[in-house]
Design an enzyme around this catalytic site. Sequence first.
Site, PDB file in Angstrom:
ATOM      1  N   TYR A   1      -2.545 -33.220 -25.964  1.00  0.00           N
ATOM      2  CA  TYR A   1      -2.182 -33.959 -27.185  1.00  0.00           C
ATOM      3  C   TYR A   1      -3.452 -34.552 -27.831  1.00  0.00           C
ATOM      4  CZ  TYR A   1       1.043 -36.268 -30.405  1.00  0.00           C
ATOM      5  OH  TYR A   1       1.730 -36.671 -31.526  1.00  0.00           O
TER       6      TYR A   1
ATOM      7  N   LYS B   1      -1.785 -41.200 -33.481  1.00  0.00           N
ATOM      8  CA  LYS B   1      -0.470 -41.869 -33.363  1.00  0.00           C
ATOM      9  C   LYS B   1      -0.648 -43.349 -33.003  1.00  0.00           C
ATOM     10  CE  LYS B   1       2.456 -38.461 -34.247  1.00  0.00           C
ATOM     11  NZ  LYS B   1       3.073 -38.378 -35.596  1.00  0.00           N
TER      12      LYS B   1
HETATM   13  P1  NAD Z   1       7.520 -29.983 -38.474  1.00  0.00           P
HETATM   14  O1  NAD Z   1       6.470 -28.948 -38.386  1.00  0.00           O
HETATM   15  O2  NAD Z   1       8.894 -29.547 -38.799  1.00  0.00           O
HETATM   16  O3  NAD Z   1       7.098 -31.129 -39.493  1.00  0.00           O
HETATM   17  C1  NAD Z   1       5.757 -31.479 -39.730  1.00  0.00           C
HETATM   18  C2  NAD Z   1       5.609 -31.577 -41.230  1.00  0.00           C
HETATM   19  O4  NAD Z   1       4.320 -32.068 -41.589  1.00  0.00           O
HETATM   20  C3  NAD Z   1       5.783 -30.217 -41.933  1.00  0.00           C
HETATM   21  O5  NAD Z   1       6.833 -30.297 -42.856  1.00  0.00           O
HETATM   22  C4  NAD Z   1       4.447 -30.020 -42.646  1.00  0.00           C
HETATM   23  O6  NAD Z   1       4.590 -29.359 -43.877  1.00  0.00           O
HETATM   24  C5  NAD Z   1       4.030 -31.480 -42.832  1.00  0.00           C
HETATM   25  N1  NAD Z   1       2.607 -31.618 -43.177  1.00  0.00           N
HETATM   26  C6  NAD Z   1       1.507 -31.307 -42.438  1.00  0.00           C
HETATM   27  N2  NAD Z   1       0.379 -31.520 -43.145  1.00  0.00           N
HETATM   28  C7  NAD Z   1       0.770 -31.974 -44.372  1.00  0.00           C
HETATM   29  C8  NAD Z   1       0.087 -32.330 -45.567  1.00  0.00           C
HETATM   30  N3  NAD Z   1      -1.261 -32.261 -45.665  1.00  0.00           N
HETATM   31  N4  NAD Z   1       0.814 -32.746 -46.646  1.00  0.00           N
HETATM   32  C9  NAD Z   1       2.156 -32.792 -46.586  1.00  0.00           C
HETATM   33  N5  NAD Z   1       2.879 -32.459 -45.490  1.00  0.00           N
HETATM   34  C10 NAD Z   1       2.180 -32.042 -44.399  1.00  0.00           C
HETATM   35  O7  NAD Z   1       7.474 -30.742 -37.043  1.00  0.00           O
HETATM   36  P2  NAD Z   1       8.204 -32.060 -36.533  1.00  0.00           P
HETATM   37  O8  NAD Z   1       8.132 -31.973 -35.059  1.00  0.00           O
HETATM   38  O9  NAD Z   1       9.482 -32.249 -37.209  1.00  0.00           O
HETATM   39  O10 NAD Z   1       7.175 -33.205 -36.969  1.00  0.00           O
HETATM   40  C11 NAD Z   1       7.539 -34.322 -37.762  1.00  0.00           C
HETATM   41  C12 NAD Z   1       6.890 -35.602 -37.221  1.00  0.00           C
HETATM   42  O11 NAD Z   1       7.463 -35.906 -35.960  1.00  0.00           O
HETATM   43  C13 NAD Z   1       5.388 -35.516 -37.005  1.00  0.00           C
HETATM   44  O12 NAD Z   1       4.793 -36.752 -37.356  1.00  0.00           O
HETATM   45  C14 NAD Z   1       5.291 -35.321 -35.509  1.00  0.00           C
HETATM   46  O13 NAD Z   1       4.047 -35.789 -35.025  1.00  0.00           O
HETATM   47  C15 NAD Z   1       6.431 -36.204 -35.049  1.00  0.00           C
HETATM   48  N6  NAD Z   1       6.925 -35.992 -33.688  1.00  0.00           N
HETATM   49  C16 NAD Z   1       7.271 -34.745 -33.261  1.00  0.00           C
HETATM   50  C17 NAD Z   1       7.761 -34.569 -31.972  1.00  0.00           C
HETATM   51  C18 NAD Z   1       8.121 -33.203 -31.453  1.00  0.00           C
HETATM   52  O14 NAD Z   1       8.126 -33.005 -30.228  1.00  0.00           O
HETATM   53  N7  NAD Z   1       8.463 -32.239 -32.285  1.00  0.00           N
HETATM   54  C19 NAD Z   1       7.905 -35.678 -31.120  1.00  0.00           C
HETATM   55  C20 NAD Z   1       7.538 -36.946 -31.600  1.00  0.00           C
HETATM   56  C21 NAD Z   1       7.043 -37.082 -32.884  1.00  0.00           C
HETATM   57  O1  0WE Z   2       3.196 -34.727 -32.845  1.00  0.00           O
HETATM   58  C1  0WE Z   2       3.509 -33.636 -32.415  1.00  0.00           C
HETATM   59  C2  0WE Z   2       2.987 -32.383 -33.074  1.00  0.00           C
HETATM   60  C3  0WE Z   2       1.556 -32.581 -33.450  1.00  0.00           C
HETATM   61  C4  0WE Z   2       0.811 -31.408 -33.980  1.00  0.00           C
HETATM   62  C5  0WE Z   2       0.996 -30.107 -33.560  1.00  0.00           C
HETATM   63  C6  0WE Z   2       0.208 -29.084 -34.090  1.00  0.00           C
HETATM   64  C7  0WE Z   2       0.338 -27.673 -33.631  1.00  0.00           C
HETATM   65  C8  0WE Z   2      -0.194 -26.685 -34.655  1.00  0.00           C
HETATM   66  C9  0WE Z   2      -0.196 -31.685 -34.884  1.00  0.00           C
HETATM   67  N1  0WE Z   2      -0.997 -30.708 -35.387  1.00  0.00           N
HETATM   68  C10 0WE Z   2      -0.802 -29.435 -35.009  1.00  0.00           C
HETATM   69  N2  0WE Z   2      -1.651 -28.475 -35.517  1.00  0.00           N
HETATM   70  C11 0WE Z   2      -1.453 -27.156 -35.340  1.00  0.00           C
HETATM   71  O2  0WE Z   2      -2.282 -26.326 -35.782  1.00  0.00           O
HETATM   72  N3  0WE Z   2       4.318 -33.580 -31.292  1.00  0.00           N
HETATM   73  C12 0WE Z   2       4.715 -34.814 -30.661  1.00  0.00           C
HETATM   74  C13 0WE Z   2       4.729 -32.310 -30.656  1.00  0.00           C
HETATM   75  C14 0WE Z   2       3.710 -32.021 -29.596  1.00  0.00           C
HETATM   76  O3  0WE Z   2       2.547 -31.423 -29.904  1.00  0.00           O
HETATM   77  C15 0WE Z   2       1.808 -31.348 -28.740  1.00  0.00           C
HETATM   78  C16 0WE Z   2       2.529 -31.911 -27.684  1.00  0.00           C
HETATM   79  C17 0WE Z   2       3.762 -32.354 -28.232  1.00  0.00           C
HETATM   80  C18 0WE Z   2       4.851 -33.064 -27.506  1.00  0.00           C
HETATM   81  C19 0WE Z   2       0.538 -30.837 -28.546  1.00  0.00           C
HETATM   82  C20 0WE Z   2      -0.001 -30.864 -27.250  1.00  0.00           C
HETATM   83  C21 0WE Z   2       0.712 -31.435 -26.206  1.00  0.00           C
HETATM   84  C22 0WE Z   2       1.984 -31.962 -26.400  1.00  0.00           C
END
Ligand code: NAD
Ligand code: 0WE
Length: 263
Positions: A155, A162
């Site tokens: 991460y 974060k």
């Molecule tokens: P997702 O890929 O569906 O959403 C991420 C979004 O970020 C996308 O819609 C992408 O277009 C947008 N984005 C990235 N760069 C951008 C930019 N320059 N301008 C505008 N939009 C931009 O994935 P998700 O998992 O739904 O992620 C949403 C949030 O939840 C993120 O902040 C992620 O860190 C957080 N999150 C995800 C998880 C997980 O396990 N999936 C867990 C905890 C928190």
């Molecule tokens: O916040 C996130 C996603 C963050 C994320 C993921 C990517 C993958 C593709 C941000 N930037 C990028 N850029 C890319 O090019 N999560 C909480 C989901 C997530 O992502 C991980 C996790 C978990 C959980 C990445 C490494 C280890 C664990």
Amino acid sequence: MFLKGKRFLIAGLANKHSIANGIASAMHSQGAELAFSYQSERLHKNVSKLAEEYNSDLLVECDVSSDKSIEQMYHAIAKTWDKFDGLIHSIGFAPGNELDGNYLDAATREGFQIAHDISSYSFTALAKGAKPYLNENSALLTLSYLGAQQSLPNYNVMGLAKASLEANVRFLAAAMGRDQIRVNGISAGPIKTLAASGVKNFRKMLSSYADRAPLGRTVTTEEVGNVAAFLCSNLASGITGEICYVDGGFNTAALSVNEYEDR
Ligand code: NAD
Ligand code: 0WE
């Protein structure tokens, strides 16, 4: 219908697996009127199909790395909505090579800057732009992850971003509270979304989570959505500056009950 008569902007919808989609669905079910911003033209078709299900046709492109793009988005929204009641920031990004392997080896100055800009500063930028349009009793919400508080493999710089985002929640809450605008975060457990696809050993991580979490499973975007709807509603009028965990209790348990039960 605890969001009836309220209007929210949702930023970060990419596809049906997005956490933003679970949030949109829950907020729509509670009677909210929704607008959506999407990162680039490439996502327009996807987002407009989903928005249709939520009776929304207020869609605006916005790349949060650009102040001009943010300004243009609010200008476009103001043509339809004179005022609104809050926004959901569901956006995070770091360059892919930062999220692979040893933190010290993977870290770069440029990757650090991009991760913090897109994943933390953009929440401040969206709040700043929204401020003139927000009604009293508005609510802002962002999405965080446990990596803000504890280290875990791969991460890397996203954990630092974060941590910054969670501090951002507290400082924005203090800055906007006197105008009765609340600012909170949800720290969600891992969910297989677009942002999680391509993350090394993600499936293995999901099963470790399910095993250690008191609920014995991971969480869904619907479950995150329901808490988001609550936090943005007047039911949560006394909550601000808070990070609310929606992770099946994972962060509260040091060990899995499975390994120590006599069965
Ligand atoms: P997702 O890929 O569906 O959403 C991420 C979004 O970020 C996308 O819609 C992408 O277009 C947008 N984005 C990235 N760069 C951008 C930019 N320059 N301008 C505008 N939009 C931009 O994935 P998700 O998992 O739904 O992620 C949403 C949030 O939840 C993120 O902040 C992620 O860190 C957080 N999150 C995800 C998880 C997980 O396990 N999936 C867990 C905890 C928190
Ligand atoms: O916040 C996130 C996603 C963050 C994320 C993921 C990517 C993958 C593709 C941000 N930037 C990028 N850029 C890319 O090019 N999560 C909480 C989901 C997530 O992502 C991980 C996790 C978990 C959980 C990445 C490494 C280890 C664990």
